[in-house]
Design a protein around this motif. Sequence first.
Motif, mmCIF file in Angstrom:
data_model
loop_
_atom_site.group_PDB
_atom_site.id
_atom_site.type_symbol
_atom_site.label_atom_id
_atom_site.label_comp_id
_atom_site.label_asym_id
_atom_site.label_seq_id
_atom_site.Cartn_x
_atom_site.Cartn_y
_atom_site.Cartn_z
ATOM 1 N N TYR A 161 5.004 7.356 1.926
ATOM 2 C CA TYR A 161 5.353 6.059 2.511
ATOM 3 C C TYR A 161 4.810 4.913 1.650
ATOM 4 C CZ TYR A 161 6.215 8.927 6.605
ATOM 5 O OH TYR A 161 6.683 9.888 7.451
ATOM 6 N N ASP A 162 5.609 3.866 1.559
ATOM 7 C CA ASP A 162 5.199 2.636 0.885
ATOM 8 C C ASP A 162 5.334 1.496 1.881
ATOM 9 O OD1 ASP A 162 4.995 4.057 -1.522
ATOM 10 O OD2 ASP A 162 7.040 3.555 -2.101
ATOM 11 N N SER A 188 -1.570 1.883 10.793
ATOM 12 C CA SER A 188 -2.588 2.845 10.329
ATOM 13 C C SER A 188 -2.697 2.837 8.802
ATOM 14 C CB SER A 188 -2.303 4.252 10.859
ATOM 15 O OG SER A 188 -1.169 4.814 10.248
ATOM 16 N N PHE A 189 -1.590 2.627 8.089
ATOM 17 C CA PHE A 189 -1.650 2.538 6.628
ATOM 18 C C PHE A 189 -2.429 1.288 6.210
ATOM 19 C CE2 PHE A 189 2.832 4.593 6.727
ATOM 20 C CZ PHE A 189 2.295 5.826 7.059
ATOM 21 N N THR A 234 0.852 -1.183 0.000
ATOM 22 C CA THR A 234 0.000 0.000 0.000
ATOM 23 C C THR A 234 0.891 1.238 0.000
ATOM 24 O OG1 THR A 234 -1.920 1.066 1.019
ATOM 25 C CG2 THR A 234 -0.277 0.133 2.525
ATOM 26 N N LYS A 235 0.323 2.357 -0.403
ATOM 27 C CA LYS A 235 1.031 3.640 -0.419
ATOM 28 C C LYS A 235 0.235 4.641 0.392
ATOM 29 C CE LYS A 235 2.970 2.963 -5.052
ATOM 30 N NZ LYS A 235 4.328 2.725 -4.673
ATOM 31 N N HIS A 236 0.965 5.516 1.085
ATOM 32 C CA HIS A 236 0.339 6.576 1.863
ATOM 33 C C HIS A 236 1.279 7.776 1.818
ATOM 34 C CE1 HIS A 236 -2.024 8.456 5.038
ATOM 35 N NE2 HIS A 236 -0.880 8.816 5.558
ATOM 36 N N GLU A 245 -6.125 1.844 6.704
ATOM 37 C CA GLU A 245 -6.704 2.569 5.568
ATOM 38 C C GLU A 245 -6.951 1.625 4.390
ATOM 39 O OE1 GLU A 245 -4.341 5.943 4.474
ATOM 40 O OE2 GLU A 245 -4.575 6.885 6.443
#
Length: 143
Positions: free
Chosen positions: A18-19, A44-45, A13-15, A48
């Motif tokens: 951040y990956d 938390s990522f 995932t990406k945020h 999401e």
Amino acid sequence: MKIKPVITNRIQTKHTSYDVDFELVQNITFIAGDSGVGKTAVFSFLQELAAEDKRIKCFNFLDQNKGYKQAIKNSKNKLVVIDNADLLLNDEFRLFISKDMNNQYIIFGRNPSGLLLQADEIFELKSETKEGRTRFYIGYAFG
């Protein structure tokens, strides 16, 4: 107890900058690490991501009084992500998780006891930053 992943062998995932890129080689991925390395941020990522991917269920210390144990026991074919495992999981529930063949787990904590894991089944959160992006991944904690 080395059991192959039952839901997925990779989660990404990406945020913002951040990956998260985890290769999951066992059914239980226990991620240990000191405070401040990013375990709760990564949780938390993944939380999401769970809003989009219904295979993922996330639990942390805020769920202590919300029936999380029954929710996990009633789950089938889920990737269950648990943060603050040292606060959330007692020995009895750790044993349940270690024998659960219906779900897969990513567990963030400091104490893997009761999960029937060997040293080479305990991982640590690692990160690297390149060109302004931080990539979180997991590596073996011992060795």
